[in-house]
Design a protein around this motif. Structure first.
Motif, PDB file in Angstrom:
ATOM      1  N   VAL A   1      -3.557   2.311  -3.253  1.00 40.89           N
ATOM      2  CA  VAL A   1      -3.177   3.679  -2.901  1.00 40.89           C
ATOM      3  C   VAL A   1      -4.248   4.251  -1.979  1.00 40.89           C
ATOM      4  N   VAL A   2      -3.816   4.851  -0.886  1.00 39.95           N
ATOM      5  CA  VAL A   2      -4.716   5.578   0.009  1.00 39.95           C
ATOM      6  C   VAL A   2      -4.528   7.063  -0.253  1.00 39.95           C
ATOM      7  N   ASP A   3      -5.588   7.720  -0.690  1.00 35.78           N
ATOM      8  CA  ASP A   3      -5.540   9.169  -0.919  1.00 35.78           C
ATOM      9  C   ASP A   3      -6.075   9.874   0.321  1.00 35.78           C
ATOM     10  N   ALA A   4      -5.155  10.444   1.097  1.00 39.31           N
ATOM     11  CA  ALA A   4      -5.529  11.234   2.281  1.00 39.31           C
ATOM     12  C   ALA A   4      -4.972  12.643   2.141  1.00 39.31           C
ATOM     13  N   ILE A   5      -5.025  13.164   0.920  1.00 39.15           N
ATOM     14  CA  ILE A   5      -4.497  14.491   0.614  1.00 39.15           C
ATOM     15  C   ILE A   5      -5.568  15.531   0.895  1.00 39.15           C
ATOM     16  N   ASP A   6      -5.160  16.707   1.395  1.00 45.64           N
ATOM     17  CA  ASP A   6      -6.137  17.760   1.635  1.00 45.64           C
ATOM     18  C   ASP A   6      -6.033  18.890   0.618  1.00 45.64           C
TER      19      ASP A   6
ATOM     20  N   VAL B   1       0.834  -1.196   0.000  1.00 43.79           N
ATOM     21  CA  VAL B   1       0.000   0.000   0.000  1.00 43.79           C
ATOM     22  C   VAL B   1       0.870   1.248   0.000  1.00 43.79           C
ATOM     23  N   VAL B   2       0.439   2.261  -0.759  1.00 44.11           N
ATOM     24  CA  VAL B   2       1.034   3.594  -0.675  1.00 44.11           C
ATOM     25  C   VAL B   2       0.020   4.499   0.014  1.00 44.11           C
ATOM     26  N   VAL B   3       0.430   5.155   1.086  1.00 48.60           N
ATOM     27  CA  VAL B   3      -0.425   6.114   1.773  1.00 48.60           C
ATOM     28  C   VAL B   3       0.082   7.509   1.422  1.00 48.60           C
ATOM     29  N   VAL B   4      -0.711   8.243   0.649  1.00 47.35           N
ATOM     30  CA  VAL B   4      -0.335   9.590   0.241  1.00 47.35           C
ATOM     31  C   VAL B   4      -1.061  10.581   1.136  1.00 47.35           C
TER      32      VAL B   4
ATOM     33  N   ARG C   1       4.393   2.243   1.753  1.00 46.73           N
ATOM     34  CA  ARG C   1       5.147   3.468   1.441  1.00 46.73           C
ATOM     35  C   ARG C   1       4.349   4.657   1.963  1.00 46.73           C
ATOM     36  N   LEU C   2       5.014   5.543   2.677  1.00 44.11           N
ATOM     37  CA  LEU C   2       4.399   6.725   3.259  1.00 44.11           C
ATOM     38  C   LEU C   2       4.887   7.951   2.510  1.00 44.11           C
ATOM     39  N   VAL C   3       3.956   8.765   2.022  1.00 43.34           N
ATOM     40  CA  VAL C   3       4.321   9.943   1.240  1.00 43.34           C
ATOM     41  C   VAL C   3       3.656  11.176   1.845  1.00 43.34           C
ATOM     42  N   ASP C   4       4.458  12.116   2.295  1.00 42.87           N
ATOM     43  CA  ASP C   4       3.949  13.394   2.812  1.00 42.87           C
ATOM     44  C   ASP C   4       5.129  14.349   2.956  1.00 42.87           C
ATOM     45  N   PHE C   5       4.930  15.596   2.572  1.00 46.07           N
ATOM     46  CA  PHE C   5       5.995  16.589   2.657  1.00 46.07           C
ATOM     47  C   PHE C   5       5.895  17.398   3.949  1.00 46.07           C
ATOM     48  N   ASP C   6       4.810  17.225   4.702  1.00 42.92           N
ATOM     49  CA  ASP C   6       4.509  18.098   5.838  1.00 42.92           C
ATOM     50  C   ASP C   6       5.206  17.622   7.117  1.00 42.92           C
ATOM     51  N   TYR C   7       5.260  18.534   8.095  1.00 45.57           N
ATOM     52  CA  TYR C   7       5.901  18.263   9.372  1.00 45.57           C
ATOM     53  C   TYR C   7       4.881  18.328  10.501  1.00 45.57           C
ATOM     54  N   VAL C   8       5.172  17.616  11.580  1.00 46.59           N
ATOM     55  CA  VAL C   8       4.294  17.597  12.749  1.00 46.59           C
ATOM     56  C   VAL C   8       4.330  18.948  13.443  1.00 46.59           C
ATOM     57  N   THR C   9       3.149  19.480  13.758  1.00 48.13           N
ATOM     58  CA  THR C   9       3.038  20.710  14.544  1.00 48.13           C
ATOM     59  C   THR C   9       2.278  20.410  15.825  1.00 48.13           C
ATOM     60  N   LEU C  10       2.266  21.355  16.737  1.00 51.45           N
ATOM     61  CA  LEU C  10       1.516  21.156  17.980  1.00 51.45           C
ATOM     62  C   LEU C  10       0.043  20.912  17.693  1.00 51.45           C
ATOM     63  N   SER C  11      -0.491  21.612  16.698  1.00 49.58           N
ATOM     64  CA  SER C  11      -1.909  21.454  16.384  1.00 49.58           C
ATOM     65  C   SER C  11      -2.220  20.108  15.745  1.00 49.58           C
ATOM     66  N   SER C  12      -1.181  19.349  15.341  1.00 51.29           N
ATOM     67  CA  SER C  12      -1.398  18.010  14.773  1.00 51.29           C
ATOM     68  C   SER C  12      -1.757  16.985  15.844  1.00 51.29           C
ATOM     69  N   LEU C  13      -1.413  17.288  17.082  1.00 48.57           N
ATOM     70  CA  LEU C  13      -1.488  16.265  18.127  1.00 48.57           C
ATOM     71  C   LEU C  13      -2.913  15.901  18.526  1.00 48.57           C
ATOM     72  N   ASN C  14      -3.906  16.714  18.131  1.00 48.76           N
ATOM     73  CA  ASN C  14      -5.279  16.379  18.528  1.00 48.76           C
ATOM     74  C   ASN C  14      -5.891  15.294  17.650  1.00 48.76           C
ATOM     75  N   ARG C  15      -5.210  14.901  16.562  1.00 56.99           N
ATOM     76  CA  ARG C  15      -5.829  13.949  15.641  1.00 56.99           C
ATOM     77  C   ARG C  15      -4.869  12.932  15.035  1.00 56.99           C
ATOM     78  N   HIS C  16      -3.556  13.144  15.176  1.00 58.91           N
ATOM     79  CA  HIS C  16      -2.591  12.259  14.525  1.00 58.91           C
ATOM     80  C   HIS C  16      -2.454  10.947  15.285  1.00 58.91           C
ATOM     81  N   ALA C  17      -2.300   9.844  14.566  1.00 59.69           N
ATOM     82  CA  ALA C  17      -2.276   8.519  15.188  1.00 59.69           C
ATOM     83  C   ALA C  17      -0.988   8.243  15.939  1.00 59.69           C
ATOM     84  N   THR C  18       0.118   8.831  15.525  1.00 61.50           N
ATOM     85  CA  THR C  18       1.414   8.444  16.098  1.00 61.50           C
ATOM     86  C   THR C  18       2.203   9.593  16.682  1.00 61.50           C
ATOM     87  N   ALA C  19       1.835  10.827  16.402  1.00 62.68           N
ATOM     88  CA  ALA C  19       2.646  11.974  16.800  1.00 62.68           C
ATOM     89  C   ALA C  19       2.555  12.241  18.301  1.00 62.68           C
TER      90      ALA C  19
END
Length: 495
Positions: free
Chosen positions: A207-212, A116-119, A141-159
């Motif tokens: 392919v998992v499309d989780a792009i915003d 699986v590719v998770v985009v 395969r994990l594909v993302d250009f973004d970085y973890v922010t404090l505001s990510s912590l309310n919803r991210h599975a691993t951060a």
């Protein structure tokens, strides 16, 4: 006498055979259990040896391996498990025992052999990735250009707090390696581009499309559709709070979701009408607003091109943490069932009363035709959901459709009559409230059939905007006004 001796001898032989079989089975079971315990002890000793070499000591208060390992820093635990002895097939099968019980040998063989590719590894993609790996997917395969922010912590599975400022894919990779020793992970701090689409997708099954980002999402779905790559797409999880409204359907069947609406329209322009499964919510948010965009963000570029809504990508959209997680879990469940050859054959729509809506719509159409004095029909080109073939048919020229009928009946009037005590109508009927104004979702009410007939006869003949109030009273008129306000909010969000 000799016959009795013969039977006694046979009984002794049978008893001896049974005892021997039980003894053999007991020895095999005991040896198997001993072997598992021995491997675990070897694994524990290897962990302790590696920790000692790292300069950490074990105290008497941490004799339990579980307690001891929980007391270690995360990075130490992860590295020790990776360095420990061979994690053989028996241990893998024990870890995946519940999945084997559910999917069976053949199904799990397919899952473990799939990739699986998770985009997009944010609130949705991270949860999908975690559950795919927990369930046995061995290459991701994990594909993302973004970085973890404090505001990510309310919803991210691993951060976690320690991940703030690090790439999201690296954060997910670290946790996945701590979950599954055998998984092959490729973490790409990158953005998917249609010009180089194949480089990140080729050789993978799903392919998992989780792009915003709307344009990147459309490009990815178009590429996968054109190249026969299986893809599952996530629609908008932001500004939603009702988990009962989340469902899986084909992109062509989505309603009320503004991101899905925009994606669906753009894909149709590219010749893609159906065939892409998505997870989305039929919930229409209430008083949820995007925060204003600071002036300095406008100076950075054309922010209006970034998503389905103006300024969406750089403005703050309220997100209730559990909702993206549920979206991700829906994605993982669907893909796992497809991989195992046990697909979800008929995902149940949340609103599963299509025939009822069709009947209500026909009644409304006939009434409006009588008012107009003509048949309200025109030729409409339709795309078949199954084949994608273009066909022609007739459709009403009414300004509302069956989806709007469902919205008015289910969401605005909660499946009940406008008139107190608001009973559930045996034959629900939609009719205009004010016959001096055009038909619209704001100017549409739900009544029992006989009440609708009375309303139409009285108010149409009166030709007055106050006819409904004169007939049913001010309390009923106030309810209509509240529902009309709700309808305008829906149109603002969806349209």
């Amino acid at each position: 006498m000799s016959s009795l001796s013969l039977h006694s001898h046979r009984a002794q032989l049978i008893a001896t055979a049974v005892i021997a079989s039980l003894s053999t089975a007991g020895i095999i079971y005991t040896w198997s259990a001993h072997s598992r315990r021995q491997r675990r002890r070897d694994l524990d000793r290897e962990i302790h040896r590696s920790i000692t070499e790292n300069g950490t000591t074990r105290t008497p208060d941490t004799d339990s391996p579980d307690i001891y390992l929980r007391s270690l820093p995360e990075e130490v635990k992860a590295s020790r498990f990776q360095d420990a002895g061979e994690y053989d097939e028996e241990l893998i099968r024990e870890q995946l025992a519940r999945n084997y019980a559910f999917f069976g040998e053949e199904g799990m063989e397919k899952i473990r052999g799939s990739s699986v590719v998770v985009v997009g590894c944010g609130g949705v993609g991270s949860w999908a990735a975690v559950m795919l790996v927990r369930s046995g997917v061995s290459k991701i395969r994990l594909v993302d250009f973004d970085y973890v922010t404090l505001s990510s912590l309310n919803r991210h599975a691993t951060a976690a707090l320690s991940d703030v400022g690090t790439p999201k894919v690296k954060c997910v990779e670290r946790v996945l390696k701590n979950i599954s020793k055998w998984v092959d992970i490729d973490a790409c701090v990158d953005i998917w581009r249609k010009e180089e689409g194949g480089e990140l997708l080729d050789g993978y099954d799903w392919v998992v499309d989780a792009i915003d980002n709307i344009q990147t999402k459309v490009d990815l779905l178009k590429y996968c559709h054109a190249n026969d790559i299986k893809v599952f797409s996530s629609m908008g999880a932001g500004a939603k709070c009702d988990p009962t409204r989340i469902q899986i359907s084909d992109i062509s069947h989505t309603i009320y979701d503004p991101l899905a609406r925009s994606v669906r329209r753009r894909l149709r322009l590219l010749g893609v009408n159906s065939g892409i499964p998505v997870v989305y919510s039929t919930e229409v948010p209430g008083d949820v607003k995007l925060l204003p965009l600071p002036e300095e963000e406008f100076q950075k570029g054309a922010v209006k091109e970034l998503n389905a809504f103006d300024d969406f990508r750089v403005r703050i959209l309220p997100v209730l943490g559990p909702l993206p997680a549920i979206f991700g879990l829906n994605i993982a469940s669907y893909i796992l069932c497809e991989m195992a050859g046990k697909p979800i054959s008929n995902p149940l729509p949340i609103k599963n009363r299509k025939k009822l809506y069709e009947r209500i719509y026909r009644d409304l159409l006939r009434r409006e035709e009588k008012i107009a004095g003509e048949q309200l029909k025109y030729v409409l080109h339709l795309h078949s959901f199954d084949s994608g073939d273009l066909t022609s048919g007739f459709c009403s020229r009414l300004p509302i459709d069956e989806d709007d009928v469902a919205l008015v009946f289910e969401d605005l009037y909660r499946g009940r009559s406008l008139l107190p005590p608001h009973d559930v109508p045996t034959r629900p009927t939609l009719v205009r409230w004010d016959f001096t104004r055009p038909l619209s979702i704001e100017n549409c009410i739900v009544l029992e059939y006989k009440d609708a007939e009375k309303h139409a006869e009285t108010c149409l003949g009166a030709k007055s905007a106050s006819a409904g109030r004169d007939l049913w009273g001010k309390e009923v008129e106030e309810i209509v006004q509240r529902r009309a306000t709700e309808a305008r909010n829906v149109k603002e969000w969806v349209m």
